[in-house]
Design an enzyme around this catalytic site. Structure first.
Site: not given
Lengths: 178, 396
Positions: B216, B307
């Site tokens: 991330d 995403h």
């Protein structure tokens, strides 16, 4: 780290006192010796306990690099009408705060720490509350006759909630202030 | 076997980074299976004074405490200025590894471990100090997003203190010291504490993982030029030049239902491989995703709901993410209370971050397992010059 702390310059303008600027403040007549003496005693990391009570403590690190012992004989500050030099002492088996007879001695070539629970400057008869972040001007008169002036920044602190050793003082007023 | 030029350069680079002492040790280390363990790193420091505040471009530290305060009713420009002078002095000392003035636990300050203390001003602060005209344009609550389930206890605030460091004890001491000096001016509104990998667990610069297991933070500015372009404001207002905006969003993760999702579906949700964060169309983490690529069945390799496709195609512009994980264990109902303290640092949130967030709110498979439960926005002033204090350009 300890050494670093001593050399740190004070952001809040707590450190000052340089020779020339203070020559006029001293009570002695010889301006040359005024400069030498004043420049050899400096105050760093000075702070005053924020308070809206009748008195509060002033603390800091005082470095005497003069090569001879110097005594702080008296003090004044811009936030109160009276200023005393105090110590913590054992009296009748109890640690109490009291005026320091003869003043605070600054040994030659060393740093004396004024801190809660130890020797400190006491502002008494406060003329107004001292609020956090505010700066108070403090002047020390030395045994050499010179004066050392510095700014102390006000901070909240719960440190050193000792009792005051003087019969005519109202103890309830002292709590939390020194 | 000789030492190649490449190995020598690698050894020298390690030496310069401080991991290995001296050139001789560096060369010796080239052929060693395991480098000598480094000494204690508690004395490592980050600068307080500078053009920008530390804690933004600073490589992420292991721990963070974000804490927001509401200014007291009697606060005004003079009192906030006094507060910021006190806090700046505290921060400068603590980041150097020295106790703050009147610090009663000075030994706790001696191992800062790359401590950074970063200040931010919430939207209302500008009204309190009578300087609404000096508020950066995107210093306002974010728009309502359909996915939001915001709680007051994690949202808003007039003043932010962000404390990051590689040592949890150093962070705790700094937090309490700064709180003590703030208490006379403001009340704590919320505290969000988070963590990443411990220092030394991975190679420096490794992109961290969130608690869903995903790499991330791959798409982030990294060079000074990229920070100038993406993060640092060039104004207006004038006082804000060198500052940045920060949106903090507390993202609850439903890890208990995420557990039921297969690895393949987890990767399709994001569009990246779990093993190394590479896009499903690429070979390595930093390969650019090929959003046009189709599989043998004619379907896009990176799905329409993924995403990274949604984040890349909805307008907006890059921003810096420097988030932390949180884990509070099980809540009263037995559900896992964990997630991510998401942060977006951008020169202008309205043009960079908000369009991306809007696109993700409209459609993003990840929304099935994530819920924003807190949202706050702060203007982070530029850094202070030596002897100055943070916010001086606005409050001084």
């Amino acid at each position: 780290m300890k050494g670093l702390r001593k050399h740190a310059s004070l952001l809040v303008a707590g450190l000052l006192i340089a020779g020339g600027a203070l020559a006029g403040c001293g009570s002695s007549s010889d301006s040359a010796s005024d400069s030498d003496s004043a420049a050899s005693v400096i105050v760093t990391d000075a702070w005053i306990r924020a308070s809206d009570g009748p008195m509060t403590g002033i603390f800091g690190d005082i470095t005497n690099s003069s090569g001879a012992d110097v005594t702080i004989v008296s003090a004044t500050n811009s936030a109160s009408s009276m200023t005393e030099l105090h110590e913590m002492a054992m009296v009748d088996g109890e640690m109490v705060m009291q005026e320091k007879a003869g003043g605070v001695v600054l040994p030659a070539d060393s740093t004396t720490v004024l801190e809660p629970g130890g020797d400190h400057i006491m502002a008494m008869g406060m003329t107004a509350p001292v609020t956090p972040g505010e700066e108070v001007e403090v002047s020390l008169t030395l045994s050499t006759g010179e004066t050392v002036t510095f700014m102390a920044v006000a901070k909240e602190s719960a440190a050193g909630d000792e009792e005051y050793h003087e019969s005519d003082m109202d103890h309830s007023d002292m709590d939390g202030d020194m | 076997m000789g030492i190649t030029r490449r190995q020598l350069l690698g050894g020298a680079a390690l030496g310069a980074g401080g991991a290995i002492v001296g050139a001789g040790a560096g060369v010796a280390g080239v052929n060693a299976a395991t480098p000598a363990p480094p000494g204690p790193t508690g004395g490592d420091t980050e600068p307080f004074y500078g053009t920008h505040q530390s804690g933004i471009a600073t490589p992420v530290q292991a721990h963070a405490a974000f804490t927001a305060f509401d200014l007291d009713a009697d606060a005004d420009r003079a009192s906030v200025a006094r507060l910021m002078r006190l806090l700046s002095d505290d921060a400068a000392r603590l980041m150097r590894g020295e106790p703050a003035l009147a610090d009663l636990d000075e030994e706790l300050a001696h191992a800062p471990s790359r401590l950074t203390i970063t200040f931010g001003f919430g939207p209302r602060l500008f009204d309190v100090i009578g300087r609404a005209d000096k508020r950066p344009s995107s210093c306002a609550p974010l728009p309502d997003f359909s996915i939001d389930a915001l709680q007051e206890r994690w949202s808003g605030g007039d003043l932010l203190i962000q404390i990051c460091g590689d040592d949890r004890v150093s962070v705790a001491h700094a937090r309490r010291m700064l709180w003590k000096d703030t208490e006379s001016f403001a009340t704590q509104r919320w505290l969000q504490q988070g963590f990443l990998d411990a220092r030394g667990t991975h190679e420096p610069g490794t992109t961290p993982r969130n608690l869903m297991g995903q790499v991330d933070g791959t798409v982030n500015p990294r060079t000074p030029e990229e920070f100038d372009e993406v993060v640092w404001s060039g104004g207006p207002p004038d006082w804000f030049v060198g500052g940045t905006m920060l949106a903090i969003r507390r993202i609850a993760m439903d890890l208990d239902t995420w557990d039921a999702v297969s690895r393949a579906d987890r990767e399709n949700t994001i569009g990246r491989r779990l093993t190394d964060g590479a896009p499903l169309t690429g070979d390595a983490e930093f390969d650019a995703p090929d959003l046009a690529a189709e599989g043998p069945d004619g379907a896009p390799v990176i799905s329409d709901f993924a995403h990274i496709r949604r984040a890349a195609t909805g307008g907006g512009a890059p921003f810096l993410r420097r988030g932390y994980n949180y884990d509070l264990g099980q809540d009263a109902s037995g559900r896992t209370d964990a997630g991510h303290i998401f942060t977006a640092y951008a020169a202008d949130l309205d043009t960079q971050f908000v369009p991306v967030q809007q696109t993700l709110a409209d459609l993003d498979l990840l929304n099935l397992w994530t819920t924003p439960i807190g949202s706050s926005v702060f203007a982070l002033p530029p850094g202070a010059p030596e002897g100055g204090w943070v916010g001086e350009g606005l409050l001084g």
